[in-house]
Design a protein around this motif. Structure first.
Motif, mmCIF file in Angstrom:
data_model
loop_
_atom_site.group_PDB
_atom_site.id
_atom_site.type_symbol
_atom_site.label_atom_id
_atom_site.label_comp_id
_atom_site.label_asym_id
_atom_site.label_seq_id
_atom_site.Cartn_x
_atom_site.Cartn_y
_atom_site.Cartn_z
ATOM 1 N N VAL A 95 0.838 -1.211 0.000
ATOM 2 C CA VAL A 95 0.000 0.000 0.000
ATOM 3 C C VAL A 95 0.863 1.248 0.000
ATOM 4 O O VAL A 95 0.646 2.169 -0.775
ATOM 5 C CB VAL A 95 -0.945 0.019 1.231
ATOM 6 C CG1 VAL A 95 -1.695 1.335 1.307
ATOM 7 C CG2 VAL A 95 -1.912 -1.153 1.179
ATOM 8 N N ILE A 96 1.867 1.279 0.892
ATOM 9 C CA ILE A 96 2.665 2.504 0.981
ATOM 10 C C ILE A 96 3.985 2.376 0.212
ATOM 11 O O ILE A 96 4.884 3.194 0.386
ATOM 12 C CB ILE A 96 2.954 2.883 2.452
ATOM 13 C CG1 ILE A 96 3.733 1.772 3.183
ATOM 14 C CG2 ILE A 96 1.656 3.153 3.220
ATOM 15 C CD1 ILE A 96 4.200 2.184 4.568
ATOM 16 N N SER A 97 4.082 1.376 -0.660
ATOM 17 C CA SER A 97 5.282 1.119 -1.472
ATOM 18 C C SER A 97 6.548 1.173 -0.628
ATOM 19 O O SER A 97 7.451 1.961 -0.908
ATOM 20 C CB SER A 97 5.441 2.121 -2.608
ATOM 21 O OG SER A 97 4.226 2.432 -3.158
ATOM 22 N N ASN A 98 6.579 0.380 0.421
ATOM 23 C CA ASN A 98 7.741 0.388 1.300
ATOM 24 C C ASN A 98 8.318 -1.019 1.406
ATOM 25 O O ASN A 98 7.682 -1.929 1.926
ATOM 26 C CB ASN A 98 7.320 0.920 2.675
ATOM 27 C CG ASN A 98 8.504 1.102 3.590
ATOM 28 O OD1 ASN A 98 9.411 0.277 3.619
ATOM 29 N ND2 ASN A 98 8.505 2.201 4.326
ATOM 30 N N ASN A 99 9.554 -1.167 0.900
ATOM 31 C CA ASN A 99 10.151 -2.503 0.842
ATOM 32 C C ASN A 99 10.456 -3.121 2.193
ATOM 33 O O ASN A 99 10.416 -4.340 2.329
ATOM 34 C CB ASN A 99 11.429 -2.477 -0.004
ATOM 35 C CG ASN A 99 11.097 -2.528 -1.479
ATOM 36 O OD1 ASN A 99 10.066 -3.072 -1.858
ATOM 37 N ND2 ASN A 99 11.954 -1.949 -2.304
ATOM 38 N N ILE A 100 10.775 -2.302 3.193
ATOM 39 C CA ILE A 100 11.126 -2.903 4.487
ATOM 40 C C ILE A 100 9.910 -3.609 5.081
ATOM 41 O O ILE A 100 10.023 -4.676 5.684
ATOM 42 C CB ILE A 100 11.735 -1.870 5.470
ATOM 43 C CG1 ILE A 100 12.286 -2.562 6.719
ATOM 44 C CG2 ILE A 100 10.745 -0.828 5.911
ATOM 45 C CD1 ILE A 100 13.477 -3.428 6.471
ATOM 46 N N LEU A 101 8.718 -3.050 4.871
ATOM 47 C CA LEU A 101 7.509 -3.728 5.340
ATOM 48 C C LEU A 101 7.286 -5.028 4.573
ATOM 49 O O LEU A 101 6.926 -6.058 5.151
ATOM 50 C CB LEU A 101 6.271 -2.832 5.194
ATOM 51 C CG LEU A 101 5.841 -2.071 6.447
ATOM 52 C CD1 LEU A 101 6.811 -0.934 6.717
ATOM 53 C CD2 LEU A 101 4.439 -1.529 6.299
ATOM 54 N N ILE A 102 7.523 -4.951 3.267
ATOM 55 C CA ILE A 102 7.307 -6.139 2.440
ATOM 56 C C ILE A 102 8.263 -7.254 2.843
ATOM 57 O O ILE A 102 7.861 -8.404 3.035
ATOM 58 C CB ILE A 102 7.471 -5.795 0.938
ATOM 59 C CG1 ILE A 102 6.403 -4.777 0.529
ATOM 60 C CG2 ILE A 102 7.385 -7.044 0.078
ATOM 61 C CD1 ILE A 102 6.513 -4.294 -0.897
ATOM 62 N N ILE A 103 9.546 -6.904 3.022
ATOM 63 C CA ILE A 103 10.542 -7.926 3.355
ATOM 64 C C ILE A 103 10.292 -8.513 4.744
ATOM 65 O O ILE A 103 10.189 -9.734 4.908
ATOM 66 C CB ILE A 103 11.978 -7.347 3.272
ATOM 67 C CG1 ILE A 103 12.293 -6.966 1.823
ATOM 68 C CG2 ILE A 103 12.999 -8.342 3.812
ATOM 69 C CD1 ILE A 103 13.575 -6.185 1.645
ATOM 70 N N SER A 104 10.148 -7.638 5.746
ATOM 71 C CA SER A 104 9.937 -8.156 7.108
ATOM 72 C C SER A 104 8.653 -8.962 7.172
ATOM 73 O O SER A 104 8.597 -10.025 7.802
ATOM 74 C CB SER A 104 9.865 -7.022 8.133
ATOM 75 O OG SER A 104 10.719 -5.998 7.785
#
Lengths: 456, 104
Positions: free
Chosen positions: A227-236
């Motif tokens: 949603v917020i195009s943030n890779n750290i959220l996606i990876i974790s």
């Protein structure tokens, strides 16, 4: 800002991965946890430097309140209550993800790209299911709700309809992102779905459910990352999602059940008397003194702890007994079944709390072949995980489940309050075996008596 | 933008595989700390919560963001602290081998 922040996020991802890697060995686990903490701190700090942030009032209010509550809970919680706590925290994580996705939705004011709206729906769905499902799991573990499965007719059909309706609402929202009522609809349906999918699952299957919800909380975070195009959220989120799935699978294998069977078959009871056994069987009662005579002449003892041990809070006195036996040159080991306790690995933590050193704790596969060379197998508060019916009784609910080979030991001592059956509702033939000494008592009372008799 | 989403999906899928590789090797002894630790990591959503709570444009979003910050922070702080507490309890027996006989 974004470029610098993104570099730092990359560093955070690396630290999370290294942290999880270190969590894989007892020697480095604490360091692994610290690395993950450091990664989280870095991620928060670099986010606070973001220029999009205009007001810090809410941020610091939230951080202070959250930290205070989290710290108090972490300090006060009993190790027996860990499953409840993890269930509740999973729920909070899911809720936070759903809230962030909702906030993004309302910030967009109806002017959002299709892909973003779709991921918002996904995040709200998974996050809310995680929250309401976790609350039910919490209630069941805590005993607020009965552990027995709640079933009604058309259960699966209703769940299927809810999913279909969520899909319809999501499509309508994608077509018209200004129609916020659809998002509220998805939220409400997801909350119901979380409840209706966890209530039919029996109390004994909660370890599987917590693991699965753990996975969901990760997936919710990953969806929010989209949603917020943030890779750290996606990876974790992906890391946690994978971790939860693996633990779910390990629990299922340990019970010889498929995930589908755990989720949909509504297996389990609150325990009770054995059914169907009409033949009169002889049980011999023994006392603590009898047990001590046997233990004193033994060279090797394997202790098999079950959740009954933790319920009776007998871990500490058991450790005292272990020390006495080891001082007399008797080899003492603990055999830990994968589903002993109320969450994956729970029994290990309960024993660690009672200062049992972890090199005395053996996994099932590592110790199962040693029972035949063991003088005494001392079973405390466990039942289903040692029931030989799992090997040969095809019609039993336990059939096929890997068990500890307690019946192969020369003498079996079973500390148990009564002959009642375990969660699976299956009578245990081992209770009636000639080499079995039944010690009927509360685990703490019996082990205390044994310790006194040993010292005498 | 759709290409951006695609790259995100790549990242997601690869991270899932890394997760599977890492976690498969964790012994049952550490499954509970692993779970509470990974639970804390899923609180990473706090990053998104901070951005929502701090963006001044929409009152509603900010309030939702505030709630999200509280929930995620409980998750993060509580999760890491309890994991550390738990891992502190795991000890090797110093008295072992005293009789010259190892249990392993």
């Amino acid at each position: 800002m974004t470029s610098i922040a993104n570099w730092v996020y990359l560093l955070c991802a690396v630290l999370f991965i290294l942290g999880l890697k270190n969590l894989g060995s007892a020697k480095t686990a604490r360091r692994g946890n610290l690395l993950a903490m450091l990664a989280m701190l870095l991620a928060v700090v670099v986010t606070l430097l973001d220029q999009q942030i205009l007001s810090f009032t809410f941020i610091f209010t939230g951080l202070i309140i959250g930290s205070a509550i989290g710290a108090v809970v972490a300090k006060k919680i009993q190790m027996t209550q860990m499953p409840e706590m993890v269930a509740l925290f999973n729920g909070l994580g899911g809720a936070a993800s759903a809230l962030v996705a909702s906030a993004e939705f309302f910030r967009g004011n109806g002017d959002l790209q299709i892909s973003i709206v779709a991921t918002i729906c996904l995040s709200v769905l998974i996050g809310t299911v995680t929250l309401s499902g976790s609350l039910i799991a919490f209630a069941k573990l805590k005993g607020i709700m009965k552990g027995a499965p709640i079933t009604y007719r058309g259960q699966h059909v209703i769940n299927g309809l809810i999913v279909a309706m969520v899909l319809v609402f999501a499509i309508m929202l994608v077509l018209d992102p200004s129609n916020w009522k659809m998002l509220i609809g998805i939220l409400a349906l997801a909350a119901v779905l979380g409840i209706t999918s966890v209530i039919p699952i029996g109390g004994a299957d909660m370890p599987v459910v917590i693991s699965l919800l753990n996975s969901y909380s990760g997936l919710a975070a990953a969806a929010t990352g989209f949603v917020i195009s943030n890779n750290i959220l996606i990876i974790s989120g992906a890391l946690v999602g994978a971790s939860g799935l693996i633990l779910t699978n390990i629990m299922c294998v340990a019970m010889n059940r498929s995930l589908g069977n755990v989720l949909f078959a509504a297996v389990g009871s609150d325990g009770g008397s054995a059914s169907g056994s009409t033949e009169q069987k002889q049980v011999t009662r023994y006392t603590a003194e009898d047990a001590v005579m046997m233990l004193d002449s033994a060279q090797s003892v394997i202790i098999i702890p079950g959740y009954g041990l933790a319920v009776a809070q007998a871990q500490h006195i058991l450790q005292e007994m272990t020390e006495i036996l080891m001082e007399r040159n008797i080899q003492v080991r603990y055999a830990i079944h994968p589903v002993a306790g109320r969450m994956p690995g729970h029994m290990n933590v309960l024993l660690a709390e009672a200062s049992v050193s972890y090199d005395l704790l053996y996994e099932m596969d590592a110790i199962n072949d040693d029972f035949k060379n063991t003088d005494v197998a001392l079973v405390i508060g466990a039942n289903d995980i040692i029931n030989p019916a799992a090997r040969h009784k095809k019609e039993s609910a336990l059939y096929g489940m890997p068990i500890l080979n307690v019946d192969k030991a020369r003498t079996v001592m079973i500390v148990k309050r009564s002959l009642s059956v375990g969660f699976a509702g299956e009578d245990n033939e081992l209770f009636y075996d000639d080499k079995t000494m039944m010690l009927f008592a509360d685990a703490k009372k019996m082990v205390t008596e044994i310790v006194h008799a040993l010292k005498a | 933008m759709s290409e951006g989403i695609l790259i995100s999906v790549y990242v997601f899928v690869l991270a899932v595989f890394v997760g599977i590789e890492l976690i498969t090797k964790v012994p049952p002894l550490l499954h509970t700390p692993l779970m509470s630790g990974s639970n804390a990591i899923s609180g990473i959503t706090v990053v998104g919560a901070l951005l929502s709570a701090g963006a001044g444009e929409s009152r509603l979003s900010a309030i939702l963001g505030l709630l999200a910050v509280i929930f995620a922070t409980i998750n993060v702080v509580g999760g890491f602290m309890v994991t550390d507490r738990m891992l502190g309890m795991f000890k090797k027996d110093k008295k072992k081998n005293r009789e010259g006989e190892s249990v392993k």
